[in-house]
Design a protein around this motif. Structure first.
Motif, PDB file in Angstrom:
ATOM      1  N   THR A 203      68.403 -80.968 103.328  1.00  0.00           N
ATOM      2  CA  THR A 203      67.800 -79.697 102.999  1.00  0.00           C
ATOM      3  C   THR A 203      67.197 -79.043 104.232  1.00  0.00           C
TER       4      THR A 203
ATOM      5  N   PRO B  34      69.645 -76.258  98.312  1.00  0.00           N
ATOM      6  CA  PRO B  34      69.409 -75.657  96.991  1.00  0.00           C
ATOM      7  C   PRO B  34      69.445 -74.138  97.010  1.00  0.00           C
TER       8      PRO B  34
ATOM      9  N   ALA C  21      63.097 -82.468  83.975  1.00  0.00           N
ATOM     10  CA  ALA C  21      61.965 -82.236  84.859  1.00  0.00           C
ATOM     11  C   ALA C  21      60.660 -82.822  84.325  1.00  0.00           C
TER      12      ALA C  21
ATOM     13  N   ASN D 141      64.409 -86.387  91.274  1.00  0.00           N
ATOM     14  CA  ASN D 141      64.557 -85.409  92.349  1.00  0.00           C
ATOM     15  C   ASN D 141      65.767 -84.526  92.064  1.00  0.00           C
ATOM     16  N   PHE D 142      65.586 -83.204  92.158  1.00  0.00           N
ATOM     17  CA  PHE D 142      66.685 -82.324  91.785  1.00  0.00           C
ATOM     18  C   PHE D 142      67.780 -82.252  92.862  1.00  0.00           C
TER      19      PHE D 142
ATOM     20  N   ASP E  87      65.279 -71.178  96.993  1.00  0.00           N
ATOM     21  CA  ASP E  87      66.155 -71.481  95.866  1.00  0.00           C
ATOM     22  C   ASP E  87      65.839 -70.592  94.670  1.00  0.00           C
ATOM     23  N   ILE E  88      64.545 -70.405  94.398  1.00  0.00           N
ATOM     24  CA  ILE E  88      64.150 -69.526  93.292  1.00  0.00           C
ATOM     25  C   ILE E  88      64.532 -68.086  93.595  1.00  0.00           C
TER      26      ILE E  88
ATOM     27  N   ASP F 182      56.102 -71.950 101.939  1.00  0.00           N
ATOM     28  CA  ASP F 182      56.963 -72.975 101.362  1.00  0.00           C
ATOM     29  C   ASP F 182      56.812 -74.255 102.167  1.00  0.00           C
TER      30      ASP F 182
ATOM     31  N   ILE G  98      70.204 -76.835  87.083  1.00  0.00           N
ATOM     32  CA  ILE G  98      69.453 -76.823  88.338  1.00  0.00           C
ATOM     33  C   ILE G  98      68.268 -75.872  88.236  1.00  0.00           C
ATOM     34  N   LEU G  99      68.494 -74.701  87.651  1.00  0.00           N
ATOM     35  CA  LEU G  99      67.403 -73.736  87.509  1.00  0.00           C
ATOM     36  C   LEU G  99      66.288 -74.293  86.641  1.00  0.00           C
TER      37      LEU G  99
ATOM     38  N   ILE H  64      64.291 -76.834  88.638  1.00  0.00           N
ATOM     39  CA  ILE H  64      63.441 -76.239  89.665  1.00  0.00           C
ATOM     40  C   ILE H  64      62.231 -75.547  89.052  1.00  0.00           C
ATOM     41  N   LEU H  65      62.472 -74.746  88.010  1.00  0.00           N
ATOM     42  CA  LEU H  65      61.405 -73.913  87.461  1.00  0.00           C
ATOM     43  C   LEU H  65      60.638 -74.589  86.330  1.00  0.00           C
TER      44      LEU H  65
END
Length: 493
Positions: free
Chosen positions: A35, A83, A175, A200-201, A268-269, A322, A433-434, A437-438
């Motif tokens: 990453t 990501p 999550a 872990n994503f 990523d978001i 970040d 994935i979204l 993350i969220l």
């Protein structure tokens, strides 16, 4: 002072460090599992013997290059390197599969450059004001932002919105595994110590996108010997693409800068939000997922806009935008510099050197990207019998290198098999994935907001920012439906 900053940032040695940083960042971004944060962290120890300008500008070069580099493997191999490039893979790989890999990479490169340049100008002109606004975000505002992001699932679900929301809910459910941040209770760990820290994503993403693609390649290896590829006839976008690129870069580069300036929210978001909003505003939203140019330009402009946005609270307030900005704070601290308002007073030439260096890094990224498009696309003519084992190896190495834990490799493999079956039934894995993350962001801030307000739900509508995101949520949900109704009425008439 500006002259001093120019002399500092444009030294031949500094330019060489930035060029090497951008090139190394692009290479890191291409590799699944490595990453942007990991790339900057790997380079950080090298900077300890440098002066402040050399060290921070080298890290900025790696940062800019890695965010862009993830789109290369996303477009060519449907394997997001980072990501932040997961949204780009949806339409980018579809363009590459029909023989337009050079055009897709050209759109990605120029959109990334323009998004980064726009974020630079925001960083220079309005950084103190935007950072002060970003600090007004508390738990209710973060929750509304997360819900707004989750509403984008309807835009990235593929042919079935219902299945997309089910996949998103599955991602949110995954999550929740691990130790609860607020109560400290272990949830869904089943006594497995590896699950205490959650799933872990990154291994999940590698499995759903990269490993599943490798399984498909193995299946098709007996049918054809090479990947679908055609000779790259151009590396620049078509004439009709340029207007679209400039429009998307101005809108979503600004959006990415704003999102990047909010502490704790990343590229990523920003890329997923940009993809969803681009689809909502498009007159050809039904074509998204088949290789639409807007669907490449929008997320790439947004995720590169985050690079400048994340530096805004870091430089002005000492608050990282970040994880990469947090590492850069450490790099500045090692050099005896304390990010914050006093940095502008006591080390103005370093601040302006960072501004100039970010501009130069984006120029280097543009030059390296455009000059190497033909080289990148050579991967499409590599025989599957050679390329597929390399993808398998990168998947295993990328997953294991996150925490030197073989459990992550197992997680990656399981989701690779799951992603393979999703591909067979033509279901997009992006909502999972979204949700991953969220989901944690939405849950933790929802509960924190209720604790702060002693259980009063009106806290989510107590500020103008919350209402702003609530309106955006309604628009995201109902605007696509309204467009369909209007189009049906037009067709009937």
């Amino acid at each position: 002072m500006i002259i001093d900053a120019l002399l500092l940032a444009l030294q031949p040695s500094v330019l060489l460090y930035m060029f090497l940083g951008v090139a190394g960042g692009i290479f890191i971004g291409c590799l699944p599992g490595l990453t942007t944060t990991m790339g900057v962290a790997l380079v950080l120890p090298i900077t300890f013997g440098m002066d402040a300008a050399h060290s921070i500008l080298l890290l900025i070069g790696v940062y800019v290059g890695a965010v862009y580099g993830g789109s290369i493997s996303a477009i060519l191999l449907n394997t997001p390197g980072t990501p932040a490039s997961a949204a780009t893979a949806i339409d980018g790989h579809a363009m590459a599969a029909r023989g337009e890999a050079g055009r897709a990479l050209g759109i990605s490169t120029i959109s990334s450059f323009l998004g980064g340049i726009i974020s630079c100008f925001f960083l220079i002109l309005i950084s103190p004001y935007l950072a002060e606004f970003a600090l007004q975000f508390s738990a209710p505002e973060f929750f509304m932002l997360a819900v707004f992001g989750l509403c984008i699932i309807s835009s990235i679900s593929g042919r079935s919105v219902l299945i997309g929301f089910l996949c998103g809910a599955f991602g949110v459910l995954i999550a929740t595994i691990g130790i609860d941040d607020i109560s400290g209770v272990a949830r869904f760990t089943f006594g497995n110590i590896n699950l205490f820290s959650g799933v872990n994503f990154i291994p999940v993403m590698i499995g759903l996108f990269a490993m599943s693609q490798a399984f498909v390649a193995v299946e098709e290896m007996t049918k054809e010997g090479r990947l679908e590829a055609k000779k790259v006839t151009r590396v620049l976008p078509l004439k009709e693409d340029w207007r679209m690129i400039f429009k998307n870069s101005s809108i979503f580069g600004t959006l990415g800068t704003f999102i990047g300036s909010i502490p704790g929210v990343g590229a990523d978001i920003a890329s997923f939000i940009a993809y969803g909003q681009s689809k909502s505003l498009s007159k050809e939203s039904e074509k998204y997922g088949t290789g639409v140019t807007d669907a490449i330009s929008a997320p790439e402009s947004a995720n590169n806009g985050v690079t400048g946005g994340a530096l805004i609270p870091m430089l002005t307030l000492g608050v990282p935008g970040d994880a990469v900005a947090a590492i850069m704070i450490g790099a500045l601290t090692v050099q005896g510099l304390q990010p914050g308002p006093l940095l502008f007073q006591n080390n103005t030439e370093v601040v302006y050197a960072i501004f100039i260096g970010l501009l130069v890094a984006n120029v280097f990224m543009l030059c390296i990207g455009l000059s190497s498009v033909r080289l990148f696309t050579r991967v499409l003519i590599v025989p599957k019998s050679v390329l597929t084992p390399i993808i398998f190896l990168l998947c295993f190495v990328g997953s294991y290198s996150l925490a030197n834990n073989f459990f992550d490799v197992i997680v990656m493999f399981i989701f690779g098999v799951f992603g393979y079956f999703l591909k067979k039934i033509e279901v997009s894995p992006s909502p999972i994935i979204l949700g991953l993350i969220l989901g944690p962001m939405a849950e933790s801030n929802f509960r924190r907001a209720l604790l702060m307000s002693r259980g009063e739900y009106d806290t989510f509508f107590s500020t103008g920012i919350s209402w702003f995101f609530f309106i955006l949520i309604l628009i995201s949900i109902f605007f696509p439906l309204l467009k369909k109704v209007i189009s049906k009425l037009k067709s009937a008439n």
